[in-house]
Enzyme design. Structure first.
Site, PDB file in Angstrom:
ATOM      1  N   THR A 139       0.868  -1.191   0.000  1.00 30.05           N
ATOM      2  CA  THR A 139       0.000   0.000   0.000  1.00 30.05           C
ATOM      3  C   THR A 139       0.899   1.234   0.000  1.00 30.05           C
ATOM      4  OG1 THR A 139      -0.263  -0.258   2.405  1.00 30.05           O
ATOM      5  CG2 THR A 139      -2.028  -1.106   0.995  1.00 30.05           C
ATOM      6  N   THR A 197      -1.655  -3.131  10.478  1.00 29.28           N
ATOM      7  CA  THR A 197      -2.020  -3.252   9.071  1.00 29.28           C
ATOM      8  C   THR A 197      -0.845  -3.834   8.298  1.00 29.28           C
ATOM      9  OG1 THR A 197      -2.911  -2.172   7.128  1.00 29.28           O
ATOM     10  CG2 THR A 197      -1.469  -0.859   8.516  1.00 29.28           C
ATOM     11  N   GLU A 246       5.999   4.633   7.355  1.00 32.80           N
ATOM     12  CA  GLU A 246       5.587   5.763   6.519  1.00 32.80           C
ATOM     13  C   GLU A 246       6.426   7.000   6.827  1.00 32.80           C
ATOM     14  OE1 GLU A 246       0.956   4.577   5.617  1.00 32.80           O
ATOM     15  OE2 GLU A 246       1.408   5.827   7.357  1.00 32.80           O
ATOM     16  N   ASN A 304      -0.405  10.488   5.724  1.00 30.02           N
ATOM     17  CA  ASN A 304      -1.644  10.098   6.376  1.00 30.02           C
ATOM     18  C   ASN A 304      -2.714  11.182   6.355  1.00 30.02           C
ATOM     19  OD1 ASN A 304      -1.469   7.279   7.682  1.00 30.02           O
ATOM     20  ND2 ASN A 304       0.545   8.188   8.017  1.00 30.02           N
TER      21      ASN A 304
END
Length: 411
Positions: free
Chosen positions: A161, A198, A284, A406
């Site tokens: 992702t 996740t 991230e 995000n």
């Protein structure tokens, strides 16, 4: 450390005894992936297939909103302890989708089973991506019709992702004089705070293992690998770790009391730990992998709790991003945990530079340590001097890009 007798000699076996090899599937495993339009021009759908049903163990999200594919896969693995195929997609999580989401999982299982001529109860389903969106089943059905039994590694990219790279690893070793392989891959970049997050991780091996042996082993090793990483403290709805062992290497099935059990355990530990570290390093917006080592704690639980708290502290993560050797943030994080320790005996090192001894500051060259904090891998070592147990955890720094990623994830 663990031990094994090799040719009559007691040898210490650790994860350091293994090296990554060129990634390839173990005997009897196949995979393929394709682009079905869930993401823009990127692989987003694929499968793994074993020539024969494989012994399977799994660990799953603890989030109370467990996604439909995760819940169904957990159900069939817990009941049958076997899978022969896994179908996976990225971009859409199929989470919080009610009865339609559950029916879509059953449809996926049926379509894959028909295509591969196996039972639907041997098909695991995994999804990751945006919560609350429904799967476009017309695209899913078309994608399944296009997949082949290849040996490419495209599936390792199709599950990504916000990841910037695939997380892959293979390790080769001998069991009973027979060449064996473990190969695993994972995704995870944000919403990483297992138990679990996740993240998806799939580990394949051609080892033969006895019934009721793989599940407790995977559960034990997950606690000291995947459950010891954190990126942002959030836990998602879809995370899952599956390990499949199809036995095609040809060794006698390994049991817990088998001579080669500890060797296999060490190899699997190595694979899981490396995948966990790769996830943490690719958090991230991350620019640095942070490893926290806690020594001489009163219990293993206390050591792991403190190690994970340190890499999970936003203040610690921000200081590391700014190359600021602010040890006060580390010691205050330790003090905020529920772990038992003597607050007067703590030593702290930042990249092997002592900054605290016996809970008091020591003189150090701030510029030297700050410069060391600009490296890609940062090590924080805490010696509690209050017991015999150790723990590790992995995380990353907190950067401007984390907020940017995000703030716009679904738009």
């Amino acid at each position: 450390m663990i031990t094994q007798k090799i040719k009559g000699v007691l040898k210490m076996i650790t994860t350091e005894d293994f090296n990554e090899s060129t990634f390839a599937w173990p005997k009897g495993f196949y995979s393929d992936a394709t682009h079905i339009g869930l993401k823009n021009q990127k692989l987003d759908f694929g499968w793994i297939y074993s020539k024969v049903p494989a012994k399977t163990a799994g660990v799953y999200t603890t989030n109370k909103f467990c996604a439909a594919p995760t819940a169904k896969t957990k159900e069939i693995v817990s009941k049958n302890h076997e899978l022969q195929a896994i179908i996976a997609n990225s971009a859409i999580a199929n989470s919080c989708t009610g009865l339609q989401g559950e029916n879509d999982v059953l449809t996926e299982q049926a379509l894959v089973a028909k295509r591969l001529d196996i039972s639907p109860e041997l098909v695991g389903v995994a999804s990751t991506g945006l919560i609350g969106a429904f799967l476009p089943m017309d695209k899913i059905e078309k994608g399944i019709s296009e997949l082949t039994l290849a040996t490419n590694t495209d599936i390792t990219k199709a599950i990504l992702t916000t990841d910037t790279k695939a997380k892959i690893i293979s390790v080769d070793f001998d069991i009973q004089g027979i060449p064996c392989k473990i190969s695993g891959f994972a995704k995870g970049s944000g919403m990483i705070h297992p138990k679990m997050a996740t993240m998806l991780a799939f580990v394949t091996t051609d080892i033969a293992i006895a019934d009721n042996t793989l599940q407790p082993l995977l559960s034990e090793l997950t606690d000291i690998t995947f459950n010891q990483i954190t990126v942002d403290g959030d836990t998602s709805t879809n995370d899952m770790v599956l390990t499949l062992a199809n036995g095609l290497a040809g060794n006698a099935p390994i049991k817990e009391n088998s001579p080669d059990y500890q060797l296999f355990k060490a190899a699997l530990h190595f694979v899981l730990q490396k995948l966990a570290q790769k996830i943490a390093a690719d958090g991230e917006g991350a620019t640095k992998l942070v490893e926290s080592n806690v020594l001489n704690a009163q219990s293993s639980s206390d050591a792991q709790k403190i190690a994970k708290a340190i890499v999970g502290s936003n203040l610690v993560k921000a200081a590391i991003f700014g190359a600021d050797p602010n040890w006060g943030r580390i010691i205050s994080t330790i003090g905020a945990t529920s772990a038992d320790f003597n607050p007067k005996t703590i030593d702290i090192k930042i990249n092997e530079f002592p900054v605290v001894q016996q809970s008091l500051a020591v003189d150090f060259d701030e510029a030297q340590i700050s410069n060391s904090l600009k490296k890609d891998i940062i090590t924080l070592t805490v010696n509690l001097n209050d017991g015999d147990f150790a723990g590790q955890a992995w995380g990353c720094d907190l950067t401007y890009d984390y907020v940017k990623i995000n703030a716009t994830y679904s738009s």
